[in-house]
Design a protein around this motif. Structure first.
Motif, PDB file in Angstrom:
ATOM      1  N   PHE A  55       1.000  -1.281   0.176  1.00  0.00           N
ATOM      2  CA  PHE A  55       0.004  -0.060  -0.122  1.00  0.00           C
ATOM      3  C   PHE A  55       0.812   1.252   0.086  1.00  0.00           C
ATOM      4  O   PHE A  55       2.174   1.205   0.002  1.00  0.00           O
ATOM      5  N   SER A  56       0.403   2.342  -0.265  1.00  0.00           N
ATOM      6  CA  SER A  56       1.137   3.578  -0.319  1.00  0.00           C
ATOM      7  C   SER A  56       0.288   4.882   0.142  1.00  0.00           C
ATOM      8  O   SER A  56      -1.077   4.688   0.502  1.00  0.00           O
ATOM      9  N   VAL A  57       0.806   5.947   0.422  1.00  0.00           N
ATOM     10  CA  VAL A  57       0.039   7.203   0.640  1.00  0.00           C
ATOM     11  C   VAL A  57      -1.145   7.332  -0.358  1.00  0.00           C
ATOM     12  O   VAL A  57      -2.406   7.638   0.153  1.00  0.00           O
ATOM     13  N   SER A  58      -0.990   6.983  -1.705  1.00  0.00           N
ATOM     14  CA  SER A  58      -1.931   7.225  -2.454  1.00  0.00           C
ATOM     15  C   SER A  58      -3.178   6.041  -2.652  1.00  0.00           C
ATOM     16  O   SER A  58      -4.298   6.252  -3.136  1.00  0.00           O
ATOM     17  N   THR A  59      -2.637   5.010  -2.079  1.00  0.00           N
ATOM     18  CA  THR A  59      -3.809   3.986  -1.989  1.00  0.00           C
ATOM     19  C   THR A  59      -4.216   3.947  -0.485  1.00  0.00           C
ATOM     20  O   THR A  59      -3.737   3.030   0.237  1.00  0.00           O
ATOM     21  N   SER A  60      -5.372   4.549  -0.313  1.00  0.00           N
ATOM     22  CA  SER A  60      -5.812   4.715   1.127  1.00  0.00           C
ATOM     23  C   SER A  60      -6.193   3.094   1.616  1.00  0.00           C
ATOM     24  O   SER A  60      -6.848   2.371   0.956  1.00  0.00           O
ATOM     25  N   LEU A  61      -5.901   2.928   2.882  1.00  0.00           N
ATOM     26  CA  LEU A  61      -6.236   1.760   3.583  1.00  0.00           C
ATOM     27  C   LEU A  61      -7.936   1.722   3.641  1.00  0.00           C
ATOM     28  O   LEU A  61      -8.407   2.638   4.174  1.00  0.00           O
ATOM     29  N   ASP A  62      -8.308   0.436   3.521  1.00  0.00           N
ATOM     30  CA  ASP A  62      -9.925   0.464   3.681  1.00  0.00           C
ATOM     31  C   ASP A  62      -9.945  -0.408   5.135  1.00  0.00           C
ATOM     32  O   ASP A  62      -8.938  -0.891   5.762  1.00  0.00           O
ATOM     33  N   ASN A  63     -11.036  -0.474   5.586  1.00  0.00           N
ATOM     34  CA  ASN A  63     -11.115  -1.243   6.777  1.00  0.00           C
ATOM     35  C   ASN A  63     -11.139  -2.641   7.117  1.00  0.00           C
ATOM     36  O   ASN A  63     -11.621  -3.266   8.148  1.00  0.00           O
ATOM     37  N   LEU A  78       3.686   9.463  13.657  1.00  0.00           N
ATOM     38  CA  LEU A  78       2.985  10.506  13.090  1.00  0.00           C
ATOM     39  C   LEU A  78       2.693  10.505  11.815  1.00  0.00           C
ATOM     40  O   LEU A  78       1.817  10.914  11.056  1.00  0.00           O
ATOM     41  N   ARG A  79       3.783  10.039  10.820  1.00  0.00           N
ATOM     42  CA  ARG A  79       3.756   9.503   9.311  1.00  0.00           C
ATOM     43  C   ARG A  79       2.611   8.660   9.242  1.00  0.00           C
ATOM     44  O   ARG A  79       1.786   8.580   8.392  1.00  0.00           O
ATOM     45  N   ALA A  80       2.552   7.384  10.098  1.00  0.00           N
ATOM     46  CA  ALA A  80       1.713   6.523  10.041  1.00  0.00           C
ATOM     47  C   ALA A  80       0.145   7.157  10.253  1.00  0.00           C
ATOM     48  O   ALA A  80      -0.572   6.375   9.447  1.00  0.00           O
ATOM     49  N   ALA A  81      -0.106   8.204  11.017  1.00  0.00           N
ATOM     50  CA  ALA A  81      -1.390   8.630  10.978  1.00  0.00           C
ATOM     51  C   ALA A  81      -1.911   9.396   9.678  1.00  0.00           C
ATOM     52  O   ALA A  81      -2.803   9.301   9.341  1.00  0.00           O
ATOM     53  N   THR A  82      -0.881   9.590   8.837  1.00  0.00           N
ATOM     54  CA  THR A  82      -1.176  10.328   7.614  1.00  0.00           C
ATOM     55  C   THR A  82      -1.397   9.006   6.512  1.00  0.00           C
ATOM     56  O   THR A  82      -2.187   9.622   5.592  1.00  0.00           O
ATOM     57  N   ILE A 141      -1.896  23.724   2.809  1.00  0.00           N
ATOM     58  CA  ILE A 141      -2.098  23.229   4.093  1.00  0.00           C
ATOM     59  C   ILE A 141      -3.694  22.387   3.902  1.00  0.00           C
ATOM     60  O   ILE A 141      -3.805  21.445   4.403  1.00  0.00           O
ATOM     61  N   GLU A 142      -4.435  23.307   3.098  1.00  0.00           N
ATOM     62  CA  GLU A 142      -5.713  22.692   3.038  1.00  0.00           C
ATOM     63  C   GLU A 142      -5.801  21.623   1.888  1.00  0.00           C
ATOM     64  O   GLU A 142      -6.378  21.795   0.793  1.00  0.00           O
ATOM     65  N   ASN A 143      -5.164  20.413   2.287  1.00  0.00           N
ATOM     66  CA  ASN A 143      -5.061  19.235   1.393  1.00  0.00           C
ATOM     67  C   ASN A 143      -5.742  17.893   2.064  1.00  0.00           C
ATOM     68  O   ASN A 143      -6.190  18.108   3.396  1.00  0.00           O
ATOM     69  N   ASP A 144      -5.175  16.826   1.608  1.00  0.00           N
ATOM     70  CA  ASP A 144      -5.815  15.481   2.137  1.00  0.00           C
ATOM     71  C   ASP A 144      -5.181  15.378   3.736  1.00  0.00           C
ATOM     72  O   ASP A 144      -5.627  14.449   4.300  1.00  0.00           O
ATOM     73  N   LEU A 145      -3.945  16.029   3.755  1.00  0.00           N
ATOM     74  CA  LEU A 145      -3.054  15.809   5.055  1.00  0.00           C
ATOM     75  C   LEU A 145      -3.333  16.906   6.061  1.00  0.00           C
ATOM     76  O   LEU A 145      -2.672  17.210   6.908  1.00  0.00           O
ATOM     77  N   ASN A 146      -4.559  17.442   5.876  1.00  0.00           N
ATOM     78  CA  ASN A 146      -4.931  18.643   6.600  1.00  0.00           C
ATOM     79  C   ASN A 146      -5.345  18.176   8.080  1.00  0.00           C
ATOM     80  O   ASN A 146      -6.558  18.421   8.590  1.00  0.00           O
ATOM     81  N   PHE A 147      -4.400  17.647   9.063  1.00  0.00           N
ATOM     82  CA  PHE A 147      -4.830  17.273  10.265  1.00  0.00           C
ATOM     83  C   PHE A 147      -3.365  17.032  11.058  1.00  0.00           C
ATOM     84  O   PHE A 147      -2.319  16.757  10.467  1.00  0.00           O
TER      85      PHE A 147
END
Ligand SMILES: NC(=O)c1ccc[n+]([C@@H]2O[C@H](COP(=O)([O-])OP(=O)(O)OC[C@H]3O[C@@H](n4cnc5c(N)ncnc54)[C@H](O)[C@@H]3O)[C@@H](O)[C@H]2O)c1
Ligand SMILES: Nc1ncnc2c1ncn2[C@@H]1O[C@H](COP(=O)(O)OP(=O)(O)OP(=O)(O)O)[C@@H](O)[C@H]1O
Length: 295
Positions: A55-63, A78-82, A141-147
């Protein structure tokens, strides 16, 4: 059971950790899916074959994943949270780093801890996150990782002069901090940067945020604990045209006079707490409270 595996670095200590994890999960028929760059590193070192799904940042993990195992220090968590974002997949941190305040599983005796995973003998500690809106809009800032799981910080850029941070809570004026910067910290972040600037420690489940100035020249200003449903507005001015904003380890530049609105997100990050590895134990052991020889 399907488990995602993530790490940022390869060091000499990675090999025994990977060997322990892989042989334990293989024996217990656990399917492992590995972050693509990490698999590349492990493959280069001939530690694992490229037979695993990635998997990668661009392939979001499903449940469908039971959890994500992060191998590294706090920065890696902190990176894992993204990577997990709002998927609800809990994170378990194996501490290959130095402090590992968030990565609670020690790299020694991994088998014992992974048995808790197989037995589903763990609890979940939900972590409040912060996000930002910026007027005018700021795409950096206001992107997919805005948290942010630790904190949002505004700080001076390209100058030694202080910035002025006009601060409003639910639209009520609080203060104009004249300082190197201002930290808005979650309970998780209260043991990070905010702590270094004199902020209080909050236990992870407290429904509060902390506003901590960085070296304020308004000498009376002190860290302030506020309810976590507060909407915080900041307007920064200073000698330079821009200042820095950070969300955990990620950083961007913002133009002075932009209005930043900071509030908690509508999802949380789930951290796995293995029996015996509690926040209070981490406090004692990793902030060395037990090192006071007087008691
Ligand atoms: N002066 C400071 O204390 C300072 C300055 C900048 C950033 N930080 C922290 O570093 C984080 C970013 O991590 P990085 O790896 O990119 O930077 P980094 O490499 O400078 O590491 C920062 C240190 O902070 C520790 N840390 C991070 N989050 C923590 C937490 N929630 N509780 C206890 N310790 C924690 C890490 O173990 C590490 O030792 C930021 O979110 C901020 O909290 C601290
Ligand atoms: N997969 C790994 N294998 C072995 N060592 C690692 C791994 N990941 C991280 N480390 C070690 O930990 C160090 C710090 O890692 P990381 O950036 O994740 O944490 P950090 O934010 O610096 O916090 P900490 O103080 O917990 O180490 C790395 O420089 C490296 O020495």
């Amino acid at each position: 059971m399907k488990i995602a595996i993530y790490g940022q670095y390869y060091q000499n200590s990675t090999e025994p950790i990977i060997k322990d994890i892989f042989s334990f999960f293989k024996t217990n028929n656990v399917e492992m899916v590995i972050e693509e760059n990490f698999l590349e590193m492990l493959h280069e070192k001939q530690l694992v074959k490229k037979e695993y799904e990635t998997f990668s940042v661009s392939t979001s993990l499903d449940n469908s994943y039971e959890m994500l195992i992060s191998i590294g220090g706090d920065g890696t968590i902190l990176r894992a949270a993204t990577l997990v974002r709002n998927s609800g997949i809990p994170i378990l941190g194996i501490n290959a780093g130095r402090l590992g305040f968030l990565a609670t599983v020690p790299k020694e005796s991994i088998d014992n801890f992974l048995q808790f995973v197989i037995d589903k003998n763990y609890t979940i500690s939900e972590r409040t996150l912060l996000s930002i809106t910026c007027a005018p809009k700021n795409d950096a800032i206001e992107n997919d990782l805005n948290f942010a799981m630790n904190e949002v910080t505004v700080s001076r850029k390209d100058t030694t002069s202080m910035i002025t941070v006009d601060t409003y809570l639910n639209n009520e004026y609080l203060n104009s901090y004249w300082a190197d910067g201002l930290i808005i910290s979650t309970p998780t972040g209260s043991t990070g940067y905010s702590l270094s600037c004199g902020g209080p420690i909050l236990t992870p489940n407290v429904e509060s945020l902390v506003i901590t100035p960085i070296a304020p020249h308004n000498l009376n200003a002190r860290p302030l604990v506020i309810p976590d449903n507060t909407e915080i507005k900041l307007r920064v001015s200073g000698r330079e045209d821009q200042y820095l904003i950070s969300l955990d380890s990620r950083i961007a530049s913002v133009r002075n006079e932009s209005v930043l609105t900071i509030s908690k997100t509508d999802f949380k990050i789930k951290m796995i707490e293995i029996p015996g590895e509690t926040f209070l134990k981490t406090l004692r052991n990793k902030l060395l409270w037990g090192e006071d020889k007087r008691n």
